[in-house]
Design a protein around this motif. Structure first.
Motif, PDB file in Angstrom:
ATOM      1  N   PHE A  20       0.612  -1.121   0.182  1.00 25.22           N
ATOM      2  CA  PHE A  20      -0.067  -0.069  -0.026  1.00 25.22           C
ATOM      3  C   PHE A  20       0.895   1.154   0.124  1.00 25.22           C
ATOM      4  O   PHE A  20       0.337   2.269  -0.450  1.00 25.22           O
ATOM      5  CB  PHE A  20      -1.030  -0.040   1.334  1.00 25.22           C
ATOM      6  CG  PHE A  20      -2.059  -1.131   1.217  1.00 25.22           C
ATOM      7  CD1 PHE A  20      -2.988  -1.139   0.303  1.00 25.22           C
ATOM      8  CD2 PHE A  20      -1.993  -1.887   2.437  1.00 25.22           C
ATOM      9  CE1 PHE A  20      -3.817  -2.220   0.152  1.00 25.22           C
ATOM     10  CE2 PHE A  20      -3.051  -3.141   2.158  1.00 25.22           C
ATOM     11  CZ  PHE A  20      -4.048  -2.761   1.064  1.00 25.22           C
ATOM     12  N   GLU A  22       3.377   2.575  -1.542  1.00 24.50           N
ATOM     13  CA  GLU A  22       3.665   3.575  -2.811  1.00 24.50           C
ATOM     14  C   GLU A  22       2.352   4.282  -3.501  1.00 24.50           C
ATOM     15  O   GLU A  22       2.413   5.275  -3.977  1.00 24.50           O
ATOM     16  CB  GLU A  22       4.122   2.284  -3.871  1.00 24.50           C
ATOM     17  CG  GLU A  22       4.503   3.067  -5.277  1.00 24.50           C
ATOM     18  CD  GLU A  22       5.311   2.340  -6.318  1.00 24.50           C
ATOM     19  OE1 GLU A  22       5.264   2.433  -7.259  1.00 24.50           O
ATOM     20  OE2 GLU A  22       5.584   1.211  -5.826  1.00 24.50           O
ATOM     21  N   HIS A  23       1.164   3.406  -3.388  1.00 27.15           N
ATOM     22  CA  HIS A  23      -0.076   4.085  -3.758  1.00 27.15           C
ATOM     23  C   HIS A  23      -0.590   5.091  -2.835  1.00 27.15           C
ATOM     24  O   HIS A  23      -0.982   6.211  -3.406  1.00 27.15           O
ATOM     25  CB  HIS A  23      -1.099   2.782  -3.856  1.00 27.15           C
ATOM     26  CG  HIS A  23      -2.610   3.419  -3.940  1.00 27.15           C
ATOM     27  ND1 HIS A  23      -2.990   3.828  -5.344  1.00 27.15           N
ATOM     28  CD2 HIS A  23      -3.482   3.664  -3.293  1.00 27.15           C
ATOM     29  CE1 HIS A  23      -4.087   4.371  -5.290  1.00 27.15           C
ATOM     30  NE2 HIS A  23      -4.637   3.943  -3.964  1.00 27.15           N
ATOM     31  N   LEU A  24      -0.476   5.038  -1.879  1.00 28.34           N
ATOM     32  CA  LEU A  24      -0.608   6.116  -0.783  1.00 28.34           C
ATOM     33  C   LEU A  24       0.151   7.123  -0.832  1.00 28.34           C
ATOM     34  O   LEU A  24      -0.312   8.352  -0.787  1.00 28.34           O
ATOM     35  CB  LEU A  24      -0.666   5.508   0.691  1.00 28.34           C
ATOM     36  CG  LEU A  24      -1.760   4.371   1.110  1.00 28.34           C
ATOM     37  CD1 LEU A  24      -1.528   3.852   2.346  1.00 28.34           C
ATOM     38  CD2 LEU A  24      -3.270   4.986   0.998  1.00 28.34           C
ATOM     39  N   ASP A  25       1.691   7.063  -0.817  1.00 27.24           N
ATOM     40  CA  ASP A  25       2.475   8.252  -0.957  1.00 27.24           C
ATOM     41  C   ASP A  25       2.116   9.098  -2.260  1.00 27.24           C
ATOM     42  O   ASP A  25       2.362  10.279  -2.264  1.00 27.24           O
ATOM     43  CB  ASP A  25       3.822   7.601  -1.242  1.00 27.24           C
ATOM     44  CG  ASP A  25       4.249   7.086   0.113  1.00 27.24           C
ATOM     45  OD1 ASP A  25       3.773   7.401   1.162  1.00 27.24           O
ATOM     46  OD2 ASP A  25       5.402   6.135   0.254  1.00 27.24           O
ATOM     47  N   ALA A  26       1.594   8.434  -3.208  1.00 33.82           N
ATOM     48  CA  ALA A  26       1.413   9.044  -4.361  1.00 33.82           C
ATOM     49  C   ALA A  26       0.131  10.305  -4.287  1.00 33.82           C
ATOM     50  O   ALA A  26       0.058  11.120  -5.033  1.00 33.82           O
ATOM     51  CB  ALA A  26       0.966   8.283  -5.526  1.00 33.82           C
ATOM     52  N   ARG A  27      -0.581   9.971  -3.302  1.00 39.30           N
ATOM     53  CA  ARG A  27      -1.799  10.741  -2.866  1.00 39.30           C
ATOM     54  C   ARG A  27      -1.491  11.527  -1.812  1.00 39.30           C
ATOM     55  O   ARG A  27      -2.396  12.528  -1.591  1.00 39.30           O
ATOM     56  CB  ARG A  27      -2.967   9.658  -2.424  1.00 39.30           C
ATOM     57  CG  ARG A  27      -3.462   8.906  -3.697  1.00 39.30           C
ATOM     58  CD  ARG A  27      -4.264   7.807  -2.824  1.00 39.30           C
ATOM     59  NE  ARG A  27      -5.110   8.114  -1.725  1.00 39.30           N
ATOM     60  CZ  ARG A  27      -5.943   7.495  -1.127  1.00 39.30           C
ATOM     61  NH1 ARG A  27      -6.030   5.978  -1.608  1.00 39.30           N
ATOM     62  NH2 ARG A  27      -6.815   7.817  -0.069  1.00 39.30           N
ATOM     63  N   SER A  28      -0.450  11.703  -1.148  1.00 38.63           N
ATOM     64  CA  SER A  28      -0.366  12.342   0.027  1.00 38.63           C
ATOM     65  C   SER A  28      -0.123  13.853  -0.067  1.00 38.63           C
ATOM     66  O   SER A  28      -0.553  14.464   0.680  1.00 38.63           O
ATOM     67  CB  SER A  28       1.052  11.848   0.553  1.00 38.63           C
ATOM     68  OG  SER A  28       0.796  10.166   0.911  1.00 38.63           O
ATOM     69  N   ARG A  56       3.228   9.808   6.138  1.00 37.17           N
ATOM     70  CA  ARG A  56       3.109  10.638   4.620  1.00 37.17           C
ATOM     71  C   ARG A  56       2.285  12.068   5.044  1.00 37.17           C
ATOM     72  O   ARG A  56       2.525  12.825   4.224  1.00 37.17           O
ATOM     73  CB  ARG A  56       2.201   9.495   3.898  1.00 37.17           C
ATOM     74  CG  ARG A  56       0.988   9.215   4.339  1.00 37.17           C
ATOM     75  CD  ARG A  56       0.312   7.920   3.426  1.00 37.17           C
ATOM     76  NE  ARG A  56      -1.206   8.036   3.684  1.00 37.17           N
ATOM     77  CZ  ARG A  56      -2.149   8.641   3.183  1.00 37.17           C
ATOM     78  NH1 ARG A  56      -1.810   9.469   2.040  1.00 37.17           N
ATOM     79  NH2 ARG A  56      -3.271   8.444   3.308  1.00 37.17           N
ATOM     80  N   VAL A 163      -5.832  -7.102  -3.944  1.00 40.82           N
ATOM     81  CA  VAL A 163      -4.694  -6.311  -4.322  1.00 40.82           C
ATOM     82  C   VAL A 163      -3.299  -7.266  -4.751  1.00 40.82           C
ATOM     83  O   VAL A 163      -3.213  -8.133  -4.366  1.00 40.82           O
ATOM     84  CB  VAL A 163      -4.046  -5.537  -3.290  1.00 40.82           C
ATOM     85  CG1 VAL A 163      -3.028  -4.526  -3.582  1.00 40.82           C
ATOM     86  CG2 VAL A 163      -5.492  -4.380  -2.478  1.00 40.82           C
ATOM     87  N   ARG A 165       0.430  -7.385  -6.479  1.00 43.54           N
ATOM     88  CA  ARG A 165       2.035  -6.601  -6.710  1.00 43.54           C
ATOM     89  C   ARG A 165       2.855  -7.465  -6.915  1.00 43.54           C
ATOM     90  O   ARG A 165       3.342  -8.622  -6.292  1.00 43.54           O
ATOM     91  CB  ARG A 165       2.363  -5.699  -5.487  1.00 43.54           C
ATOM     92  CG  ARG A 165       3.556  -4.765  -5.915  1.00 43.54           C
ATOM     93  CD  ARG A 165       3.845  -4.146  -4.625  1.00 43.54           C
ATOM     94  NE  ARG A 165       5.204  -3.348  -5.087  1.00 43.54           N
ATOM     95  CZ  ARG A 165       6.115  -2.536  -4.491  1.00 43.54           C
ATOM     96  NH1 ARG A 165       5.732  -2.452  -2.932  1.00 43.54           N
ATOM     97  NH2 ARG A 165       6.801  -2.080  -4.893  1.00 43.54           N
TER      98      ARG A 165
END
Length: 245
Positions: A20, A22-28, A56, A163, A165
């Protein structure tokens, strides 16, 4: 009926970050902007990120000039948060602790609880978290909680989610306990050819119920919004609750 189990150590571990983070960091960056606007943040304010995870939101608020304390029960997540803070060149006071017992009366201008970081205990303990959060705020301070919107979730309830990966799998099997408004989950993780199961649950709230809890905890002027600060509707997957002490 037996109480659902919650394996916090098994849930909030390296597998969680693997699937999770990487996906969350992209939204941070975008989510930190929402927090900034909804809480009327200003540089120099004292902010508590309650259940801060891997930092984050904390690190991004610190980069904007807030004096941030991040509290979490996972030492692994806190280590990752400190590493990311060093990378960003910011300072955050990361503290290992329990949100049911906060040692900072009347200290913070703002409290943040983001990405469903509330609702992991029994009802009395969840209510205690709100009491503790209110007590940690200065008079006139504000809190923002980002949660699942119970109304939208039950309308489109999924009994399983997946999910993937790099060929590894994370499978959640859900059971909605309608008597307690609790989403009970058994998570199966298949990674590097090994499988394990992790039980956990999340209490969900209609706005009116959570509003009453927050008023009883000492908050005032409680209101709700949808994702990104838009109007809350029956279709909003997220609910942001903002209140003042």
């Amino acid at each position: 009926m037996s109480e659902p189990r919650f394996d916090a150590e098994g849930l909030f571990d390296d597998d969680y970050l693997y699937f999770f983070a990487e996906h969350l960091d992209a939204r941070s960056d975008a989510e930190a902007e929402v927090v900034w606007q909804l809480l009327d943040l200003q540089p120099g304010m004292e902010v508590l990120d309650l259940a801060c995870g891997h930092g984050r939101i904390s690190n991004r608020l610190a980069r904007r000039g807030c004096r941030v304390t991040g509290l979490d029960s996972s030492r692994l997540f806190l280590d990752r948060a400190r590493q990311d803070a060093d990378t960003l060149g910011v300072t955050v006071d990361y503290v290992h602790g329990d949100m049911r017992r906060l040692p900072w009366p009347d200290r913070f201008d703002r409290v943040v609880s983001w990405f469903t970081a509330f609702g992991y205990f029994s009802d009395p303990e969840n209510q205690r978290v709100l009491v503790q959060a209110a007590a940690a705020l200065k008079p006139g301070g504000k809190i923002a909680l980002d949660l699942n919107n119970h109304t939208a979730v039950v309308r489109t309830y999924q009994t399983s989610t997946l999910v993937e990966r790099n060929g590894d799998l994370l499978i959640d099997r859900h059971h909605l306990d309608v008597l307690t408004s609790t989403n009970v989950v058994n998570r199966t993780i298949i990674r590097d050819g090994r499988a394990r199961s992790v039980p956990y649950f999340v209490r969900m709230f209609a706005f009116t119920e959570l509003r009453d809890w927050m008023l009883a905890a000492g908050f005032t002027a409680v209101h709700a919004l949808g994702a990104d600060g838009t109007a809350l509707t029956i279709d909003s997957r997220r609910m942001i609750v903002v209140a003042e002490r």
